[in-house]
Design a protein around this motif. Structure first.
Motif, PDB file in Angstrom:
ATOM      1  N   LYS A  78       0.836  -1.211   0.000  1.00  0.00           N
ATOM      2  CA  LYS A  78       0.000   0.000   0.000  1.00  0.00           C
ATOM      3  C   LYS A  78       0.863   1.251   0.000  1.00  0.00           C
ATOM      4  O   LYS A  78       0.605   2.203  -0.737  1.00  0.00           O
ATOM      5  N   MET A  79       1.911   1.260   0.831  1.00  0.00           N
ATOM      6  CA  MET A  79       2.800   2.416   0.915  1.00  0.00           C
ATOM      7  C   MET A  79       3.496   2.669  -0.409  1.00  0.00           C
ATOM      8  O   MET A  79       3.557   3.795  -0.895  1.00  0.00           O
ATOM      9  N   ASP A 137       2.536   1.695  -3.420  1.00  0.00           N
ATOM     10  CA  ASP A 137       1.552   2.143  -4.417  1.00  0.00           C
ATOM     11  C   ASP A 137       1.266   3.637  -4.262  1.00  0.00           C
ATOM     12  O   ASP A 137       1.257   4.370  -5.238  1.00  0.00           O
ATOM     13  N   GLU A 138       1.067   4.080  -3.031  1.00  0.00           N
ATOM     14  CA  GLU A 138       0.789   5.503  -2.790  1.00  0.00           C
ATOM     15  C   GLU A 138       1.956   6.384  -3.235  1.00  0.00           C
ATOM     16  O   GLU A 138       1.765   7.410  -3.894  1.00  0.00           O
ATOM     17  N   LYS A 139       3.172   5.975  -2.901  1.00  0.00           N
ATOM     18  CA  LYS A 139       4.328   6.804  -3.237  1.00  0.00           C
ATOM     19  C   LYS A 139       4.646   6.796  -4.738  1.00  0.00           C
ATOM     20  O   LYS A 139       5.022   7.825  -5.289  1.00  0.00           O
ATOM     21  N   THR A 159       2.552   6.162  -7.282  1.00  0.00           N
ATOM     22  CA  THR A 159       1.511   6.764  -8.131  1.00  0.00           C
ATOM     23  C   THR A 159       1.399   8.264  -7.881  1.00  0.00           C
ATOM     24  O   THR A 159       0.799   8.969  -8.668  1.00  0.00           O
ATOM     25  N   ALA A 160       1.989   8.747  -6.801  1.00  0.00           N
ATOM     26  CA  ALA A 160       1.910  10.177  -6.468  1.00  0.00           C
ATOM     27  C   ALA A 160       3.075  10.973  -7.066  1.00  0.00           C
ATOM     28  O   ALA A 160       3.092  12.185  -6.973  1.00  0.00           O
TER      29      ALA A 160
END
Length: 99
Positions: A90-91, A93-95, A97-98
């Motif tokens: 999750k971490m 993916d967030e980093k 895609t941001a």
């Protein structure tokens, strides 16, 4: 410096051994974590994002990501590094895609 790189590796120290595989949902965990290492350790933000997005959005065969994880924990049971893979996916993916 070497010490700084070690600190960066310690955030997500995946050796790419593949013991976490196969994932029942087809998530290629070592590939995803390798993309994050490009960003976090080596500062290759563009390569990290491109690697991850190419994997996740491949027209012929899109790769499964954290969104596909069912939380079964099979990967964590097999990980010799004892990584909290579900949280790390999750971490990452967030980093990535941001960017």
């Amino acid at each position: 410096t070497s010490l700084e790189n070690l600190r960066k590796f310690s955030e997500l120290y995946c050796t790419g051994c593949g013991y976490c595989q196969p994932c029942p949902k087809g998530i290629k965990i070592p590939l995803i974590f390798e993309a994050y290492t490009y960003r976090n350790v080596y500062g290759l933000h563009d390569l990290a994002k491109k690697t991850y997005l190419n994997y996740a959005n491949d027209e012929k065969s899109p790769g499964a990501t954290a969104a596909d994880c069912i939380g079964c924990g099979m990967c964590e049971e097999k990980c010799p590094q004892k990584l909290k893979i579900r949280d790390l996916l999750k971490m990452v993916d967030e980093k990535l895609t941001a960017l």
